[in-house]
Design an enzyme around this catalytic site. Sequence first.
Site, PDB file in Angstrom:
ATOM      1  N   ASP A 258      33.078  46.050  41.315  1.00 20.32           N
ATOM      2  CA  ASP A 258      32.063  46.998  41.773  1.00 20.32           C
ATOM      3  C   ASP A 258      30.864  46.264  42.365  1.00 20.32           C
ATOM      4  OD1 ASP A 258      33.601  49.151  40.714  1.00 20.32           O
ATOM      5  OD2 ASP A 258      32.848  48.642  38.716  1.00 20.32           O
ATOM      6  N   HIS A 280      36.614  38.782  39.943  1.00 18.30           N
ATOM      7  CA  HIS A 280      37.687  39.729  39.662  1.00 18.30           C
ATOM      8  C   HIS A 280      38.670  39.688  40.833  1.00 18.30           C
ATOM      9  CE1 HIS A 280      39.707  43.618  39.181  1.00 18.30           C
ATOM     10  NE2 HIS A 280      39.333  43.579  37.921  1.00 18.30           N
TER      11      HIS A 280
END
Length: 371
Positions: A258, A280
């Site tokens: 995000d 990530h």
Amino acid sequence: MGLKKACLTVLCLIVFCFGIFYTFDRVNQGERNAVSLLKDKLFNEEGEPVNLIFCYTILQMKVAERIMAQHPGERFYVVLMSENRNEKYDYYFNQIKDKAERAYFFHLPYGLNKSFNFIPTMAELKVKSMLLPKVKRIYLASLEKVSIAAFLSTYPDAEIKTFDDGTGNLIQSSSYLGDEFSVNGTIKRNFARMMIGDWSIAKTRNASDEHYTIFKGLKNIMDDGRRKMTYLPLFDASELKAGDETGGTVRILLGSPDKEMKEISEKAAKNFNIQYVAPHPRQTYGLSGVTTLNSPYVIEDYILREIKKNPHTRYEIYTFFSGAALTMKDFPNVHVYALKPASLPEDYWLKPVYALFTQSGIPILTFDDKD
């Protein structure tokens, strides 16, 4: 019924013709085309039934690889669908591709639910499902994905096995406990219904007769007495011995996909003197003030390799909500901490995750995320 079959036949022909385009499609590993499947359908229909494994993430590919190892000699077709494509995805897809009879990578950079993507992709998946030889078992983690239902509805008599998709399987608000697929738009919903019939999330969940979990001793949402629960350890640290930690300390922050986490992650890194960030697999942005660990490995595999090379180093892993905290917490010389910004309200959606970390013995470190 005759009209419906005729329409479906025409649709299949159109999609099959367009499938020729993928014959030399490097983006999809050259195997998104229907030619290999058609050959199987024509010449291997009476052979040993195949097992299908559907993956959406690298974690799911890791689990799928372990499941395949438990069934040597059986035929496995792996289907990876992802909006992301990078070094990590390629590395783990090639790993599992080497162990499967066939492996397919559907790279959907704009997501399946985009209007221009949904109808042709769902039609393509339905055609591919009908070209498969006999299917014995279907393995999946993402119960909420309508794309998998294109295959499930084609083989309603196949055994269904499910497996974990991270902490989503440990939280009661998980989308896996829903009933119907979420498809936006009347046209897309009607088309999806034509492709999958009355198949639903609930039908998939209820049909599962076995669930593989990577989390030992934690309550799983699939553990409701309806199916066999099988523990499947994902990362083996049994051969590693804890050292005396005299070789210094390495602090690593686990990244988030995000983008809104960028600023708060940089503040956390500064607050806890974190030197490195492990992005990530779906992360597309960088962080200032820390060094990025560029590696084809997911963090668990990376840390296991580092421990072997540096058995006396102390590794501190910091995360906001990554499930990797649970899979690494018992690694030797590894100390995992969960970060909680002080500005988070008590009813924030991460509250169940922090409760899970506390239950697992992972310390929660609150820090001031405001200037």
